[in-house]
Design a protein around this motif. Structure first.
Motif, PDB file in Angstrom:
ATOM      1  N   SER A   1     166.625  97.753 114.628  1.00 37.80           N
ATOM      2  CA  SER A   1     165.309  97.868 115.273  1.00 37.80           C
ATOM      3  C   SER A   1     164.512  99.021 114.672  1.00 37.80           C
TER       4      SER A   1
ATOM      5  N   LYS B   1     165.661  93.527 121.514  1.00 37.47           N
ATOM      6  CA  LYS B   1     164.541  94.416 121.832  1.00 37.47           C
ATOM      7  C   LYS B   1     164.689  94.982 123.246  1.00 37.47           C
TER       8      LYS B   1
ATOM      9  N   ARG C   1     166.493  87.926 119.459  1.00 33.73           N
ATOM     10  CA  ARG C   1     165.606  89.040 119.100  1.00 33.73           C
ATOM     11  C   ARG C   1     165.049  89.697 120.361  1.00 33.73           C
TER      12      ARG C   1
END
Length: 528
Positions: free
Chosen positions: A31, A182, A178
């Motif tokens: 990230s 996150k 994803r």
């Protein structure tokens, strides 16, 4: 990564034994790579490094990061050069050299063209059979071929739909992964921000407690007896009636924060608690409103009252004050609101939209921003008042009282005034208020060694207008005249030279803005 940016990784699991903790560390790193500008299609997957599936991709990704860092921070980070050694082919076998060359080629694989199958599609084959059947004019055969074509067409559609469904499932799964990664990162940020809220709130409440117990209560006790240090009116002026109320509110907020964070989870809510707290912020606004007068009272008593000065010195040696003076504690409530504003803003940023706490946090932030804006406005007003007092004290000789309740300081600076021959250019100080423009020079008086201001000219700012002079990139003119006239019809008052084009533009902007606002106020007052 944290050497590049200390805020890149929200949390690191030190020497993790569980696979999930190791993978979480890798996810944080991936990230951070994306946030630093590494292209999404160049990022490696967790399995590439954890399961050693594609370590070449990991190395390529790190090379991209190194290139980005070198662009953003040239020369700040050391680079490691490979050692220069003589290559001796005799110590390697042909097979080892070929394997190394194959590995190098593998890191730069080019896309291969798609090879299409040479087999005839069912549609073409059946269309050919259909034409043959039609050629022999056999209705029964024609009907059978048509049925076969329908079945095969249906099978082809089913296969197509199945492929599309698989592709959609893959895309949805990838998006879901994803989003999950996150959210894991945001959860770590939320926890860290909540812990910072708690730790800073503890320090804030402890300092308010010192302000009340070490400074306020002893002064009140002394004021009720025969040997008072300062009178009750002075105590009220310095501390306001709000400080003890603020302490009680923040003690309650601290207790709720401790309860929430001791039972922290990804879905914990703190927004409702801050919405409740914002309903008490009017106490803060009152404290901010009274603060300039509190500063003046404190400075005056400290300079004139020897008992008060000795009391402050004694308090400074108190272990609880950590060597700070009273004014350092009095400003704490004013400094705390912008801190709430900052931390709540970060919490909203790292809370996803469908989180139960999102709407409450956003509403609490909006209310906190309103109070922070009010505090900043009041602080600017207080700074302006102090600046006007400072300017007034620098003048020598008779001058009108500049400390008008509606007057605000705007700008002060040295500009070169260009004059017609035989007079040469002169550096002069211009002082701009929201309603007046002063032209002054400096000079030494007979009794004081330091330079003081000498007033040369005063102008109402509403009749002044500034514009660029094209003769020089740092030159501009000030014109004076009726605001209803076209700018070029007003006579030139000053032709001025600034130290830079930026300073010139700032003077033009501030003068014209002050003139416009002053003229609007003038029109309102004279239209009644």
């Amino acid at each position: 990564m944290n050497q590049i940016d200390s805020e890149s990784i929200p949390h690191i699991h030190e020497a993790p034994k569980l696979a999930v903790k190791c993978k979480e560390n890798i996810n944080y790193f991936i990230s951070a790579l994306e946030e630093h500008g590494v292209a999404r299609h160049r990022l490696f997957q967790v399995s590439d490094i954890y399961d050693n599936i594609n370590f070449y991709r990991v190395l390529e990704c790190l090379e991209d990061l190194a290139a980005l860092v070198e662009q953003q921070y040239p020369g700040e980070f050391p680079t490691l050069e490979p050692p220069v050694t003589d290559f001796d082919e005799s110590i390697y076998t042909d097979a080892q050299i070929q394997e190394a060359e194959r590995d190098l080629r593998f890191t730069n694989v080019k896309s291969r063209p798609v090879q299409h199958s040479k087999t005839v599609s069912p549609r073409k084959r059946n269309s050919s059979n259909l034409r043959k059947s039609m050629a022999i004019h056999n209705p029964q055969v024609l009907k059978e071929e048509m049925e076969k074509l329908k079945i095969q067409t249906a099978d082809t559609k089913a296969q197509t739909f199945s492929a599309v469904a698989q592709l959609q499932a893959y895309v949805r799964g990838r998006i879901a992964r994803r989003i999950h990664q996150k959210r894991v990162t945001n959860q770590a940020y939320r926890k860290r921000i909540a812990q910072e809220l708690l730790s800073t709130e503890k320090v804030y409440v402890d300092n308010l407690d010192v302000l009340v117990t070490v400074f306020l209560h002893p002064l009140k006790t002394a004021a009720s007896g025969p040997k008072h240090i300062i009178k009750q009116e002075a105590i009220k002026a310095i501390f306001s009636d709000s400080i003890e109320v603020i302490l009680n509110y923040n003690r309650r907020l601290l207790a709720k924060l401790e309860e929430k964070i001791s039972d922290w989870s990804p879905w914990q809510r703190i927004g409702d608690m801050f919405i409740e707290f914002t309903s008490f912020l009017k106490v803060y606004t009152q404290y901010v409103k009274d603060f300039p007068q509190a500063q003046d009272a404190f400075d005056s008593l400290k300079a004139k009252n020897t008992r008060f000065s000795k009391f402050l010195q004694d308090c400074k040696t108190n272990p609880g004050t950590t060597g700070l003076e009273l004014d350092a504690y009095l400003i704490l409530p004013i400094q705390r609101i912008p801190r709430y504003n900052l931390l709540l803003g970060e919490m909203v940023k790292h809370t996803w939209a469908d989180h139960h706490d999102y709407a409450s946090l956003k509403k609490a932030l909006e209310k906190m921003q309103e109070v922070a804006l009010y505090i900043n406005e009041r602080k600017r007003e207080a700074d302006s008042i102090n600046k006007i007092v400072e300017i007034q004290s620098k003048f020598h000789g008779k001058i009108e009282n500049l400390q008008d309740p509606h007057r605000r300081f705007v700008r002060e600076g040295v500009l070169m005034v260009l004059r017609d021959p035989p007079k040469g250019p002169k550096d002069r100080i211009f002082i701009l208020f929201n309603d007046k423009l002063l032209l002054v020079k400096t000079g030494k008086t007979l009794f004081k060694r330091e330079e003081e201001y000498i007033l040369l000219e005063t102008h109402e700012v509403r009749v002044i207008a500034a514009q660029v002079d094209l003769q020089n990139p740092t030159t501009f003119v000030m014109r004076r005249g009726d605001p209803t006239l076209v700018l070029e019809q007003r006579p030139i008052l000053y032709r001025l030279v600034a130290s830079s084009a930026e300073e010139r533009d700032n003077w033009i902007k501030d003068v014209n803005q002050a003139a416009e606002e002053s003229d609007k106020k003038f029109q309102r007052n004279h239209s009644k």
